[in-house]
Write a protein that holds these residues in place. Structure first.
Motif, PDB file in Angstrom:
ATOM      1  N   SER A  39     -10.070  -9.532  -0.274  1.00  0.00           N
ATOM      2  CA  SER A  39      -9.039  -8.804  -1.632  1.00  0.00           C
ATOM      3  C   SER A  39      -8.668  -9.224  -2.541  1.00  0.00           C
ATOM      4  O   SER A  39      -8.682  -8.168  -3.681  1.00  0.00           O
ATOM      5  CB  SER A  39      -7.187  -8.890  -0.329  1.00  0.00           C
ATOM      6  OG  SER A  39      -7.595  -8.418   0.791  1.00  0.00           O
ATOM      7  N   ALA A  40      -8.691 -10.858  -2.919  1.00  0.00           N
ATOM      8  CA  ALA A  40      -8.124 -10.833  -4.330  1.00  0.00           C
ATOM      9  C   ALA A  40      -9.486 -10.831  -5.182  1.00  0.00           C
ATOM     10  O   ALA A  40      -9.577 -10.462  -6.101  1.00  0.00           O
ATOM     11  CB  ALA A  40      -8.187 -12.978  -3.739  1.00  0.00           C
ATOM     12  N   ALA A  41     -10.528 -11.233  -4.777  1.00  0.00           N
ATOM     13  CA  ALA A  41     -11.828 -10.021  -5.773  1.00  0.00           C
ATOM     14  C   ALA A  41     -12.301  -9.429  -5.597  1.00  0.00           C
ATOM     15  O   ALA A  41     -11.785  -8.705  -6.734  1.00  0.00           O
ATOM     16  CB  ALA A  41     -13.306 -11.111  -4.600  1.00  0.00           C
ATOM     17  N   GLY A  42     -11.610  -7.971  -4.976  1.00  0.00           N
ATOM     18  CA  GLY A  42     -11.462  -6.643  -5.425  1.00  0.00           C
ATOM     19  C   GLY A  42     -10.631  -6.398  -6.053  1.00  0.00           C
ATOM     20  O   GLY A  42     -10.903  -5.698  -6.797  1.00  0.00           O
ATOM     21  N   ALA A  69      -2.294 -12.323  -8.803  1.00  0.00           N
ATOM     22  CA  ALA A  69      -1.219 -13.066  -7.965  1.00  0.00           C
ATOM     23  C   ALA A  69       0.121 -11.646  -7.861  1.00  0.00           C
ATOM     24  O   ALA A  69       0.849 -12.480  -6.264  1.00  0.00           O
ATOM     25  CB  ALA A  69      -0.466 -13.529  -9.600  1.00  0.00           C
ATOM     26  N   ARG A  70       0.263 -10.741  -7.133  1.00  0.00           N
ATOM     27  CA  ARG A  70       0.479  -9.746  -7.336  1.00  0.00           C
ATOM     28  C   ARG A  70      -0.090  -9.356  -5.558  1.00  0.00           C
ATOM     29  O   ARG A  70       0.520  -8.935  -5.222  1.00  0.00           O
ATOM     30  CB  ARG A  70       0.718  -7.921  -7.681  1.00  0.00           C
ATOM     31  CG  ARG A  70       1.696  -9.172  -9.834  1.00  0.00           C
ATOM     32  CD  ARG A  70       1.689  -7.268 -10.237  1.00  0.00           C
ATOM     33  NE  ARG A  70       2.595  -6.149  -9.122  1.00  0.00           N
ATOM     34  CZ  ARG A  70       2.037  -5.049  -9.459  1.00  0.00           C
ATOM     35  NH1 ARG A  70       1.346  -4.454 -10.154  1.00  0.00           N
ATOM     36  NH2 ARG A  70       3.420  -4.275  -8.810  1.00  0.00           N
ATOM     37  N   VAL A  71      -1.433  -9.186  -5.622  1.00  0.00           N
ATOM     38  CA  VAL A  71      -2.243  -8.899  -4.962  1.00  0.00           C
ATOM     39  C   VAL A  71      -1.752  -9.858  -3.592  1.00  0.00           C
ATOM     40  O   VAL A  71      -2.135  -9.697  -2.081  1.00  0.00           O
ATOM     41  CB  VAL A  71      -3.721  -8.286  -5.040  1.00  0.00           C
ATOM     42  CG1 VAL A  71      -4.342  -8.322  -3.647  1.00  0.00           C
ATOM     43  CG2 VAL A  71      -3.969  -7.177  -5.438  1.00  0.00           C
ATOM     44  N   TRP A 129       6.521  -4.420  -2.774  1.00  0.00           N
ATOM     45  CA  TRP A 129       5.802  -5.848  -3.325  1.00  0.00           C
ATOM     46  C   TRP A 129       4.336  -6.132  -2.193  1.00  0.00           C
ATOM     47  O   TRP A 129       3.433  -6.423  -2.744  1.00  0.00           O
ATOM     48  CB  TRP A 129       6.883  -7.267  -2.644  1.00  0.00           C
ATOM     49  CG  TRP A 129       7.002  -7.700  -1.267  1.00  0.00           C
ATOM     50  CD1 TRP A 129       8.700  -7.275  -0.772  1.00  0.00           C
ATOM     51  CD2 TRP A 129       6.103  -7.775  -0.721  1.00  0.00           C
ATOM     52  NE1 TRP A 129       8.644  -7.368   0.345  1.00  0.00           N
ATOM     53  CE2 TRP A 129       6.937  -8.394   1.110  1.00  0.00           C
ATOM     54  CE3 TRP A 129       5.151  -8.534   0.021  1.00  0.00           C
ATOM     55  CZ2 TRP A 129       7.219  -8.325   2.232  1.00  0.00           C
ATOM     56  CZ3 TRP A 129       5.084  -9.104   0.973  1.00  0.00           C
ATOM     57  CH2 TRP A 129       5.796  -8.665   2.364  1.00  0.00           C
ATOM     58  N   LEU A 130       4.550  -5.203  -1.340  1.00  0.00           N
ATOM     59  CA  LEU A 130       3.149  -5.066  -0.419  1.00  0.00           C
ATOM     60  C   LEU A 130       2.100  -4.011  -0.633  1.00  0.00           C
ATOM     61  O   LEU A 130       1.072  -4.381  -0.690  1.00  0.00           O
ATOM     62  CB  LEU A 130       3.371  -4.719   0.988  1.00  0.00           C
ATOM     63  CG  LEU A 130       2.752  -5.447   1.800  1.00  0.00           C
ATOM     64  CD1 LEU A 130       1.716  -6.764   1.919  1.00  0.00           C
ATOM     65  CD2 LEU A 130       3.103  -4.764   3.752  1.00  0.00           C
TER      66      LEU A 130
END
Lengths: 84, 473
Positions: free
Chosen positions: B102-105, B114-116, B166-167
């Protein structure tokens, strides 16, 4: 505030229902002889019925030996010629 | 799309990659990682022995990913495998892979990482909950697969308390599913098509496309179902191989979340019934065991359910051949997913969507613009792993080990969390009109009826007559 409270109540109700089914009903269903027999058969046979694709199967179906003897795998029909 | 969740766009001024490009890069990198680690830690003794490594070389990455195991009365049982080995840490690490993907995406697509990350971790936990629900033994052994429970978990939360703000940035369901499909490509090996020679090819490659096209056209023109993508997803999951085909073709024809959810629900419900009902029918009707096995493989949607039905039939007859033919025919169908998804993507971008968009460029340019590019990643990993698989016994074991130990389990996690996202973004009331009309159900039933009839005829013709040693004319 009221709609939010209503949503929380609905979520709590749904969570309780899921917990009751998974912790109470399903284990009881699992003890029912036909279901228990099915589960036992699958466990004994090493079958993974939840496999989404063949690579998730516990045993890969790799060209069974009997198939070469009973099936003409590449035979051209009628002329009796086998290509492999 | 839900009214409660807005699409997450990169901040103004920051340009990110397209979702499909990000999925291809991340998926290909993960397949490359699995193969590189497998090669670096390859066994020194009997490296080419299939007998010694029946599921491929053990992958060093396999200890970094697992899922909840089957359990009966207490969910705590899910934290140890059949041999009693604890899997809790590997489940948490699996969740970590989901957060990393998810972070890489997010990085590639220009979103704020940071929000993901916090949301991705929570979505991973919800995915673990879905896996836990699917691992209950009654559910597991009747083939009610994890995508259904992932959708249920998402639907329950999304339609009660809604999606907290936040989600929302972490809801990258389509990206996760597309990345999972690029990983899935590694499992679609073209060499598997030849495992049962011409009888297997004819049963899968003749019947499946006929049923797929006929069911789709019947849904569009006879039943007049307004959504062509719904017709396509139902036709594909019923004629090819269930949920995996629905996911691949659904992404190829840009089906709505509600449509994919409905198609998966239909498929799983009928699969459970057919898995239990077909073996006794074959036995009572006196159908030849090999023909019966091929019929099971050609008609029951899900691969695992085919293996289960073959096992039931084989046990009843005291014969292992039905299970082997059934799973092999289904494996051949599995191997068709890539080509079918590609064909659907070409048809959709070149013909279906052409009718709804103004033509500003040439036909080919328009088609390429709309073509879902992640399909190329799916085909790319499939071609790479198929080529490696046929190069030598060692590379075949490398590919099998990489799939079984890492890319397969990670693909499962990505699909699972992707379906949680879809459930969270689906509104019940948007499903209602489709459900109430009853036409999708009718399409599935009629299509499956055609599938049953044609598959039995072809299995009888090929496995029972033309290619049976000593039984041919």
């Amino acid at each position: 505030m009221m709609p939010r409270l209503g949503g929380t109540l609905r979520l709590a109700t749904a969570a309780l229902a899921l917990a009751a089914i998974w912790l109470g009903v399903l284990p009881a269903v699992g003890r029912w002889p036909p279901v228990a027999r099915h589960v036992r058969r699958m466990e004994e046979g090493g079958v993974n019925p939840a496999a989404m694709v063949y690579s998730e199967l516990d045993r890969l179906p790799l060209r069974p030996r009997w198939a070469a003897e009973e099936l003409a795998l590449w035979r051209v029909a009628r002329d009796g010629v086998e290509n492999r | 799309m839900s009214a409660t969740v807005s699409a997450v766009s990169p901040p103004p001024g920051r340009r990110g990659w397209h979702e499909d490009s990000a999925a291809i890069l991340v998926g290909a990198a993960l397949v490359g990682l699995a193969l590189a680690v497998g090669w670096a830690f390859r066994p020194t003794a009997d490296a080419g022995s299939r007998e010694r490594y029946p599921k491929g070389w053990p992958s060093a990455l396999s200890s970094t990913i697992n899922k909840p195991q089957t359990w009966n009365a207490s969910p705590a049982e899910a934290l140890a495998d059949r041999k009693g080995k604890p899997v809790g840490a590997a489940i948490l690490l699996g969740l970590g892979w989901v957060v990393a993907v998810s972070a890489a995406g997010a990085v590639l697509r220009g979103h704020a990482v940071a929000r993901v990350i916090p949301g991705a971790a929570v979505l991973g936990l919800l995915g673990a909950l879905a896996y836990l629900l699917a691992a209950q033994k009654v559910i597991h052994y009747y083939n009610l697969e994890y995508p259904l429970w992932a959708l249920v978990v998402g639907l329950v939360i999304g339609n009660t308390v809604g999606v907290p703000s936040w989600l929302a940035p972490a809801l990258q369901g389509e990206y996760l599913i597309k990345t999972g499909l690029v990983l899935f490509g590694a499992e679609v090996l073209f060499s598997r098509l030849l495992e049962l020679g011409l009888p297997g090819l004819l049963t899968s490659w003749v019947v499946t496309p006929i049923v797929l096209v006929a069911t789709y056209l019947f849904g569009v023109h006879a039943l007049r179902i307004p959504s062509r993508s719904l017709c396509m997803v139902i036709s594909a999951d019923m004629s090819v191989c269930g949920v995996s085909a629905a996911i691949a073709t659904g992404a190829a024809c840009r089906a709505k979340k509600e449509e994919l959810s409905l198609a998966i629900g239909l498929s799983l419900a009928f699969t459970a019934v057919m898995m239990v009902a077909m073996p006794p029918f074959i036995r009572l009707a006196g159908i030849d065991p090999i023909v019966g096995g091929a019929w099971l493989g050609g008609t029951i949607d899900a691969t695992g359910a085919v293996a289960a039905a073959g096992e039931i039939l084989g046990r009843d007859l005291g014969d292992k051949r039905p299970a082997e033919v059934a799973t092999t025919v289904k494996m051949i169908q599995n191997s068709m997913i890539g080509l079918i998804a590609f064909a659907v993507a070409v048809y959709w971008s070149g013909w279906v969507e052409r009718g709804t968009a103004p033509m500003a460029r040439s036909l080919a340019a328009e088609a390429w613009l709309r073509f879902p590019k992640f399909i190329l990643g799916f085909l790319g990993t499939s071609i790479l792993c198929s080529a490696l698989f046929t190069t030598s016994p060692e590379t075949a074991l490398l590919v099998d080990g990489a799939i079984a130990g890492f890319t397969g389990p990670l693909r499962g996690w990505l699909f699972c969390v992707g379906f949680v996202c879809m459930g969270l973004q689906t509104v019940f009331r948007e499903l209602a009109p489709v459900l109430v009309s009853g036409r999708p159900l009718l399409l599935y039933v009629l299509g499956q009826g055609l599938n049953l009839a044609l598959s039995l005829a072809m299995a009888t013709l090929t496995f029972g007559w033309l290619f049976r040693q000593g039984a041919g004319p």
